[in-house]
Design a protein around this motif. Structure first.
Motif, PDB file in Angstrom:
ATOM      1  N   GLU A 247      -5.068   4.998  -1.237  1.00 31.43           N
ATOM      2  CA  GLU A 247      -4.567   5.261   0.017  1.00 31.43           C
ATOM      3  C   GLU A 247      -3.674   6.487  -0.100  1.00 31.43           C
ATOM      4  O   GLU A 247      -2.771   6.534  -0.947  1.00 31.43           O
ATOM      5  N   GLU A 248      -3.881   7.653   0.483  1.00 27.61           N
ATOM      6  CA  GLU A 248      -3.237   8.839   0.218  1.00 27.61           C
ATOM      7  C   GLU A 248      -1.647   8.544   0.913  1.00 27.61           C
ATOM      8  O   GLU A 248      -1.470   7.907   1.949  1.00 27.61           O
ATOM      9  N   LYS A 249      -0.587   9.102   0.134  1.00 28.19           N
ATOM     10  CA  LYS A 249       0.636   8.668   0.408  1.00 28.19           C
ATOM     11  C   LYS A 249       1.031   9.651   1.402  1.00 28.19           C
ATOM     12  O   LYS A 249       0.756  10.905   1.241  1.00 28.19           O
ATOM     13  N   SER A 250       1.886   9.375   2.402  1.00 30.41           N
ATOM     14  CA  SER A 250       2.421  10.357   3.358  1.00 30.41           C
ATOM     15  C   SER A 250       3.415  11.256   3.064  1.00 30.41           C
ATOM     16  O   SER A 250       3.876  12.464   3.690  1.00 30.41           O
ATOM     17  N   LEU A 251       4.062  10.760   2.068  1.00 32.14           N
ATOM     18  CA  LEU A 251       5.351  11.647   1.453  1.00 32.14           C
ATOM     19  C   LEU A 251       4.948  12.841   0.756  1.00 32.14           C
ATOM     20  O   LEU A 251       4.265  12.799  -0.083  1.00 32.14           O
ATOM     21  N   HIS A 252       5.475  13.954   1.368  1.00 32.11           N
ATOM     22  CA  HIS A 252       5.116  15.179   0.718  1.00 32.11           C
ATOM     23  C   HIS A 252       6.613  15.824   0.099  1.00 32.11           C
ATOM     24  O   HIS A 252       7.344  16.341   1.088  1.00 32.11           O
ATOM     25  N   VAL A 253       6.805  15.513  -1.088  1.00 29.72           N
ATOM     26  CA  VAL A 253       8.173  15.946  -1.806  1.00 29.72           C
ATOM     27  C   VAL A 253       7.573  16.392  -3.225  1.00 29.72           C
ATOM     28  O   VAL A 253       6.345  16.109  -3.736  1.00 29.72           O
ATOM     29  N   ASN A 254       8.410  17.208  -3.709  1.00 29.12           N
ATOM     30  CA  ASN A 254       8.295  17.603  -5.171  1.00 29.12           C
ATOM     31  C   ASN A 254       8.630  16.335  -5.997  1.00 29.12           C
ATOM     32  O   ASN A 254       9.677  15.952  -6.133  1.00 29.12           O
ATOM     33  N   ARG A 255       7.432  15.578  -6.433  1.00 30.65           N
ATOM     34  CA  ARG A 255       7.779  14.327  -7.061  1.00 30.65           C
ATOM     35  C   ARG A 255       8.639  14.558  -8.368  1.00 30.65           C
ATOM     36  O   ARG A 255       9.143  13.776  -8.766  1.00 30.65           O
ATOM     37  N   MET A 256       8.400  15.773  -9.164  1.00 23.89           N
ATOM     38  CA  MET A 256       9.119  15.813 -10.413  1.00 23.89           C
ATOM     39  C   MET A 256      10.819  15.976 -10.140  1.00 23.89           C
ATOM     40  O   MET A 256      11.400  15.446 -10.975  1.00 23.89           O
ATOM     41  N   HIS A 257      10.923  16.659  -9.093  1.00 25.85           N
ATOM     42  CA  HIS A 257      12.540  16.568  -8.951  1.00 25.85           C
ATOM     43  C   HIS A 257      12.874  15.413  -8.146  1.00 25.85           C
ATOM     44  O   HIS A 257      14.012  14.977  -8.333  1.00 25.85           O
ATOM     45  N   TRP A 258      12.097  14.815  -7.425  1.00 30.98           N
ATOM     46  CA  TRP A 258      12.492  13.405  -6.647  1.00 30.98           C
ATOM     47  C   TRP A 258      12.608  12.303  -7.750  1.00 30.98           C
ATOM     48  O   TRP A 258      13.716  11.498  -7.523  1.00 30.98           O
ATOM     49  N   ILE A 259      11.904  12.288  -8.855  1.00 34.77           N
ATOM     50  CA  ILE A 259      12.035  11.328  -9.871  1.00 34.77           C
ATOM     51  C   ILE A 259      13.315  11.206 -10.439  1.00 34.77           C
ATOM     52  O   ILE A 259      13.640  10.102 -10.767  1.00 34.77           O
ATOM     53  N   LYS A 260      13.962  12.428 -10.559  1.00 33.89           N
ATOM     54  CA  LYS A 260      15.113  12.836 -11.165  1.00 33.89           C
ATOM     55  C   LYS A 260      16.328  11.992 -10.363  1.00 33.89           C
ATOM     56  O   LYS A 260      17.388  11.515 -10.950  1.00 33.89           O
ATOM     57  N   THR A 261      16.163  11.896  -8.921  1.00 33.38           N
ATOM     58  CA  THR A 261      17.244  11.245  -8.422  1.00 33.38           C
ATOM     59  C   THR A 261      16.803   9.591  -8.160  1.00 33.38           C
ATOM     60  O   THR A 261      17.740   9.078  -7.837  1.00 33.38           O
ATOM     61  N   LEU A 262      15.712   9.145  -8.689  1.00 37.68           N
ATOM     62  CA  LEU A 262      15.416   7.636  -8.482  1.00 37.68           C
ATOM     63  C   LEU A 262      15.565   7.067  -9.831  1.00 37.68           C
ATOM     64  O   LEU A 262      16.039   5.941  -9.814  1.00 37.68           O
ATOM     65  N   VAL A 263      15.352   7.684 -10.871  1.00 34.74           N
ATOM     66  CA  VAL A 263      15.519   7.111 -12.199  1.00 34.74           C
ATOM     67  C   VAL A 263      16.699   7.399 -13.062  1.00 34.74           C
ATOM     68  O   VAL A 263      16.878   8.537 -13.344  1.00 34.74           O
ATOM     69  N   PRO A 264      17.793   6.470 -13.465  1.00 38.63           N
ATOM     70  CA  PRO A 264      18.798   6.772 -13.914  1.00 38.63           C
ATOM     71  C   PRO A 264      18.525   7.125 -15.343  1.00 38.63           C
ATOM     72  O   PRO A 264      17.674   6.588 -16.303  1.00 38.63           O
ATOM     73  N   ILE A 265      19.354   8.114 -15.976  1.00 37.34           N
ATOM     74  CA  ILE A 265      19.118   8.461 -17.482  1.00 37.34           C
ATOM     75  C   ILE A 265      20.445   8.401 -17.858  1.00 37.34           C
ATOM     76  O   ILE A 265      21.750   8.165 -17.424  1.00 37.34           O
ATOM     77  N   LYS A 266      20.590   8.314 -19.569  1.00 33.13           N
ATOM     78  CA  LYS A 266      21.736   7.978 -20.227  1.00 33.13           C
ATOM     79  C   LYS A 266      22.418   9.368 -20.287  1.00 33.13           C
ATOM     80  O   LYS A 266      21.969  10.489 -20.677  1.00 33.13           O
ATOM     81  N   SER A 267      23.607   9.599 -19.456  1.00 30.72           N
ATOM     82  CA  SER A 267      24.329  10.787 -19.329  1.00 30.72           C
ATOM     83  C   SER A 267      25.136  11.309 -20.668  1.00 30.72           C
ATOM     84  O   SER A 267      25.324  10.320 -21.400  1.00 30.72           O
ATOM     85  N   MET A 268      25.176  12.320 -20.681  1.00 23.52           N
ATOM     86  CA  MET A 268      25.727  12.975 -21.936  1.00 23.52           C
ATOM     87  C   MET A 268      27.300  13.090 -21.386  1.00 23.52           C
ATOM     88  O   MET A 268      27.809  13.118 -20.683  1.00 23.52           O
ATOM     89  N   PRO A 269      28.066  12.729 -22.523  1.00 23.37           N
ATOM     90  CA  PRO A 269      29.831  12.818 -22.581  1.00 23.37           C
ATOM     91  C   PRO A 269      30.093  14.176 -21.984  1.00 23.37           C
ATOM     92  O   PRO A 269      29.351  15.246 -22.333  1.00 23.37           O
ATOM     93  N   ALA A 270      31.147  14.358 -21.068  1.00 26.98           N
ATOM     94  CA  ALA A 270      31.633  15.791 -20.780  1.00 26.98           C
ATOM     95  C   ALA A 270      32.067  16.590 -21.814  1.00 26.98           C
ATOM     96  O   ALA A 270      32.686  15.806 -22.549  1.00 26.98           O
ATOM     97  N   GLN A 271      31.812  17.716 -21.462  1.00 25.82           N
ATOM     98  CA  GLN A 271      32.320  18.699 -22.437  1.00 25.82           C
ATOM     99  C   GLN A 271      33.764  19.088 -22.155  1.00 25.82           C
ATOM    100  O   GLN A 271      34.157  19.095 -21.000  1.00 25.82           O
TER     101      GLN A 271
END
Length: 709
Positions: A247-271
């Protein structure tokens, strides 16, 4: 990097794919192995999930990516933890699959997998990647499974259970259920029975119907429950997908950018500041006065540990300077010959220390080093740049022993700890002793040193990487015997020491050595020796030394000997003129270490060294008085890090001969059966920080049966 994602249809492989994109990689293709017999649903494979394989082709359309598929018989020829190439093994099917990917998509640089806990699977994927010169990525490796499952669900991974095989999960009740429904039960089963929340013990398998990257979601129209075993306590069953559609999803977004808001990553220490890297290069006028090893090759041998020290050949003029690759090859050729003379092989080497005169030679040296040791469980290693003789490019120390061992050799990029970025292992463990490689302040998911960190931040990242590495080893903080800390800025020594003592307490020895440069332009590198009370291999052998002592760490100081204006030797009791010593004993290893301020005159240096050795022997006799008469103190190596100023007053031959002569006199009694190699290394200290280091590593060998301390 451009990545091909190995997928089975399960939650782990798809969430790892999401992580790759969140960290900035580009997933360009999918790859999958399926049963050679298409009627088989649950193949007896040690490596691959096959339940639901008939739906995998649909993921290509769901993700708008090409998928490469290859049949496998799903049979393991070699079932040991390590792997070497075996005809007809299912791992070779993976090799052929990824070879096809590389041939058709030569831009592919890496492979991502959903490995979480299985060393068996990770080792085999890494083996295939090495053969194909691909990078292995496993961002879920060693993650806390309860946290990981919650993270997957929150990120929008929608999966159903398609196989169960554990106590508390029942085919007719739980197959086809969504993971978000079963999450509380899975957590409860972990608490009650110790099962794995993410199914890493084979408790269940899943099939992803939707994830944030999908352009189409999968809908199961018809499925059949197959009960393989109706066991009362742990029934086994799987779900056979008979019909499905997209089934085609109705959400039309840039998935590559969207995934970065959903998936947490291990952050770097502040410079915090502009990062200082490396040390100033020395002038050619200085170089002629620097370290020159008295002999090209030295060895020592205790009951079960052999030590080898080799320097590259010295040339008479700068025009005769050898190519660094040739010099490294010469060193390894000599090492091979010496190993044979000691009835050892290169596979018996468990730790190496590389000293380079110029870190820019690291790539060339590493290439030759890798060709010698290979990629299968190479020795642990540390590498530093120091002031070698101008005509000497490389010095190598190697420690070897026979007998069983466990090796931690993780090459996959993950959020856990830095992967092995060269031909070395994270650690070698034999019986009670663990040698951990030099660890830099690398940000694990990106394998980079973050620019702009101050010394405290870089040290704490080093400590974090050490701690995560130790979680995978049979030792803990309380088992740390000695830490070697290499720094590129001598003025940072006290701040680094404070952080280490605050983290680990003070029941360990510490040597902080300033060096010219470190790999990756790091400012801090930590290398550890740990001695555990438990046998780390679980398999003692004739080569293992019996643990003689429980852990003891003793520290103290005594007045330093200096020369007055008339060159008369006297002692000073002021705080700034004290010899600070450490004696670290555990199992059958003793590490003796002393530091003091620079003594420029040869006579006072000689007396200082002699005083330190006598003090150490007195301490050892006192501490080991219960077993001293039955124990041989076999020295492995004596090292001394000395400021260059001392080399101006005396040539290195004198310094080395003095130390060797004193060692022979002090240890030439019933305690010692071995002549000790002496290795002297010049330090480029700041004018305000001039510290001498002296270290002696010994092994205790029992002459007769004794009682333990």
């Amino acid at each position: 990097m451009k990545v091909v994602a190995l997928i089975s249809g399960g939650k782990d492989s798809f969430y790892s794919l999401c992580k790759c994109i969140a960290y900035g990689h580009e997933v360009v293709a999918l790859a999958n192995l399926f049963p050679e017999d298409s009627t088989v649903q649950d193949a007896d494979s040690y490596m691959y999930q096959t339940v639901g394989h008939e739906i995998v082709q649909a993921y290509a359309r769901a993700l708008l990516l090409p998928v490469f598929r290859r049949p496998t018989k799903g049979k393991a020829v070699l079932t040991t933890l390590g792997y070497s190439r075996q005809p007809y093994d299912e791992v070779e099917d993976l090799y052929q699959l990824l070879l096809q990917v590389k041939q058709e998509m030569p831009q592919v640089e890496a492979v991502c997998t959903g490995a979480i806990l299985s060393d068996y699977q990770r080792n085999r994927v890494e083996h295939v990647c090495c053969r194909l010169q691909l990078t292995s990525i496993a961002y879920l490796w060693k993650r806390n499974q309860k946290q990981l499952l919650q993270e997957m669900l929150q990120a929008g991974i929608d999966a159903i259970v398609v196989k169960v095989a554990t106590m508390g999960l029942y085919p007719r009740k739980h197959l086809g259920k969504h993971l978000i429904e079963l999450a509380p039960l899975l957590i409860e089963l972990e608490s009650n029975y110790g099962s794995h929340v993410c199914g890493e013990g084979g408790e269940f398998e899943s099939l992803v119907l939707d994830c944030p990257l999908f352009y189409y979601r999968l809908v199961v129209d018809e499925a059949e429950t197959i009960v393989v075993s109706d066991d009362r306590f742990a029934p086994i069953g799987y779900l056979r997908i008979k019909k499905y559609h997209l089934e085609e999803k109705s959400l039309h977004v840039n998935r590559m950018h969207w995934i970065k808001t959903l998936v947490p990553i291990k952050s770097m220490p502040a410079q915090t500041k502009q990062r200082e890297t490396g040390r100033k290069k020395v002038s050619q006028n200085d170089i002629s006065l620097m370290y020159l090893c008295k002999s090209r090759w030295c060895t020592s041998k205790t009951s079960n540990i052999s030590y080898f020290l080799c320097c590259s050949r010295a040339a008479s003029t700068t025009e005769d300077k050898k190519n660094v690759s040739e010099e490294m090859k010469n060193i390894l050729d000599d090492l091979e010959q010496s190993l044979k003379e000691c009835s050892l092989t290169r596979k018996d080497i468990f730790y190496c220390q590389l000293y380079l005169s110029d870190m820019s030679d690291f790539v060339s040296v590493n290439k030759v080093y890798a060709s010698y040791f290979g990629t299968e469980e190479p020795p642990a290693r540390a590498c530093v740049e120091v002031s070698l003789c101008y005509h000497q490019l490389v010095v190598l120390e190697a420690f070897a022993r026979k007998g069983p061992r466990k090796v931690l050799h993780v090459q996959s990029i993950s959020e856990w700890a830095p992967p092995c970025i060269g031909p070395y292992s994270q650690a070698h463990c034999f019986q009670h002793v663990v040698y951990i490689s030099g660890i830099l302040a690398l940000h694990p998911p990106t394998v980079t040193i973050v620019p702009g960190l101050n010394i405290e931040q870089e040290t704490m990242l080093c400590i974090e990487n050490v701690n995560h590495t130790m979680e995978a080893l049979p030792c803990g903080w309380e088992d740390i015997l000695f830490i070697y800390c290499y720094i590129t800025q001598p003025q940072d020594a006290q701040r680094v020491a404070t952080l280490l003592y605050n983290t680990y307490g003070k029941q360990f020895g510490l040597c902080i050595v300033p060096v010219r440069n470190l790999p990756r332009n790091g400012c801090v590198e930590l290398q550890l020796i740990c001695v555990s009370s438990n046998d780390s291999t679980g398999n003692s052998s004739q080569y293992d030394a019996r643990p003689i002592c429980s852990k003891q760490v003793v520290q103290g100081e005594f007045p330093m000997l200096v020369a007055d204006d008339n060159k008369n030797i006297c002692s000073l009791s002021e705080d700034n003129f004290q010899v600070k010593w450490q004696m670290c004993i555990s199992g059958s290893i003793i590490v003796l270490h002393a530091t003091w301020k620079q003594v420029p005159l040869l006579d006072s240096f000689k007396k200082q060294i002699k005083a330190i050795f006598h003090q150490w022997i007195s301490l050892c006799e006192k501490r080991l008085d219960r077993v001293g008469a039955h124990v041989a103190w076999n020295p492995i190596v004596c090292k001394s890090w000395l400021p260059k100023d001392l080399f101006y007053e005396n040539n290195n031959y004198s310094l080395q001969e003095i130390t060797e002569e004193i060692l022979v006199k002090v240890l030439s009694n019933e305690h010692s059966m071995n002549r000790t190699p002496v290795f002297i290394i010049p330090l480029e200290e700041d004018e305000q920080v001039r510290t001498c280091h002296l270290q002696l590593i010994l092994q205790l060998d029992e002459k007769v049966n004794t009682s333990r301390l």
